[in-house]
Design an enzyme around this catalytic site. Structure first.
Site, PDB file in Angstrom:
ATOM      1  N   LYS A 128       0.831  -1.204   0.000  1.00 11.96           N
ATOM      2  CA  LYS A 128       0.000   0.000   0.000  1.00 11.96           C
ATOM      3  C   LYS A 128       0.863   1.250   0.000  1.00 11.96           C
ATOM      4  O   LYS A 128       0.682   2.156  -0.825  1.00 11.96           O
ATOM      5  CB  LYS A 128      -0.931   0.016   1.216  1.00 11.96           C
ATOM      6  CG  LYS A 128      -1.945   1.161   1.175  1.00 11.96           C
ATOM      7  CD  LYS A 128      -2.515   1.491   2.528  1.00 11.96           C
ATOM      8  CE  LYS A 128      -1.599   2.423   3.276  1.00 11.96           C
ATOM      9  NZ  LYS A 128      -2.193   2.965   4.518  1.00 11.96           N
ATOM     10  N   ASP A 146      -6.366   0.725   0.834  1.00 11.92           N
ATOM     11  CA  ASP A 146      -6.496   0.973   2.265  1.00 11.92           C
ATOM     12  C   ASP A 146      -7.888   0.548   2.718  1.00 11.92           C
ATOM     13  O   ASP A 146      -8.616  -0.115   1.977  1.00 11.92           O
ATOM     14  CB  ASP A 146      -6.208   2.442   2.586  1.00 11.92           C
ATOM     15  CG  ASP A 146      -7.325   3.374   2.134  1.00 11.92           C
ATOM     16  OD1 ASP A 146      -8.210   2.945   1.349  1.00 11.92           O
ATOM     17  OD2 ASP A 146      -7.340   4.537   2.581  1.00 11.92           O
TER      18      ASP A 146
END
Length: 218
Positions: A128, A146
């Site tokens: 991420k 996320d």
């Protein structure tokens, strides 16, 4: 307009609609203040379990004191902890920041890497975080997943996967490579402002006419 019948079709419609709702480049859409990949990397590490607004309050001091990997690699942990304390989990974040800086210094000449295979070897960095920096600061393909992206991907029935990496890999083919960062950032903004976790505003959502979950939270 007919409702998209497939996940890929819904992803394309989401991409089109949110581009109108939240125009701009990936740099413009990113709410973490930064001027280079190193700063965005540090800010993204700090953003874990913390708002972007709070991170933006502490990074000017952090970057003034430690403007690059070399400076941060040699930082006194207690000094870093004091600067970033308000972002929460400051002891762990300090270890991640200093560990990240040492990895950049030792393995990449102090520069932020670009290859995902290099990224994920850096302390405090997962896919991420790597995808945030790749897509926003390096102009490379990257689709950060996320909690907001995960939630909206499920509500829009773009995927049934729950693992963020698997979600990323399933969404990637649905979005043009050069636009994956913008797609993710727009979904994040929409998740923060409209499609919240507890009480999504379906009545004002630009995706409501084709979202499989619209109206289920009334």
């Amino acid at each position: 307009m007919a409702r998209p019948r497939t996940a890929a079709g819904r992803a394309r419609r989401v991409h089109e609609r949110l581009a109108l709702e939240y125009p701009g480049t990936a740099v413009e859409l990113c709410e973490l203040n930064h001027t280079n990949p190193f700063e965005l990397l540090a800010a993204t590490i700090l953003s874990a379990q913390c708002t972007d607004a709070r991170v933006n309050m502490v990074t000017p001091t952090l970057f003034a004191r430690y403007p690059d990997a070399e400076a941060l690699a040699h930082a006194e942990p207690l000094e870093v902890e004091e600067i970033i304390r308000s972002t929460g989990f400051y002891k762990n974040k300090t270890k991640s920041l200093i560990g990240m800086a040492n990895a950049l210094l030792d393995r990449f000449g102090g520069e932020v890497p670009t290859a995902m295979s290099d990224w994920v070897t850096v302390p405090g960095v997962g896919r991420k975080t790597a995808n945030v920096v790749r897509s926003v600061a390096q102009g490379l393909p990257g689709l950060p997943v996320d909690t907001h992206v995960l939630r909206l991907a499920h509500r829009l029935e773009l995927t049934e996967e729950t693992d963020p990496v698997k979600v990323e890999l399933e969404l990637n083919p649905m979005v043009p490579a050069a636009e994956r960062g913008q797609f993710s950032l727009r979904v994040i903004l929409h998740g923060r402002r409209v499609c919240s976790a507890r009480k999504p505003a379906c009545g004002t959502c630009t995706l409501a006419d084709f979202c499989p979950s619209a109206g289920l939270f009334a």
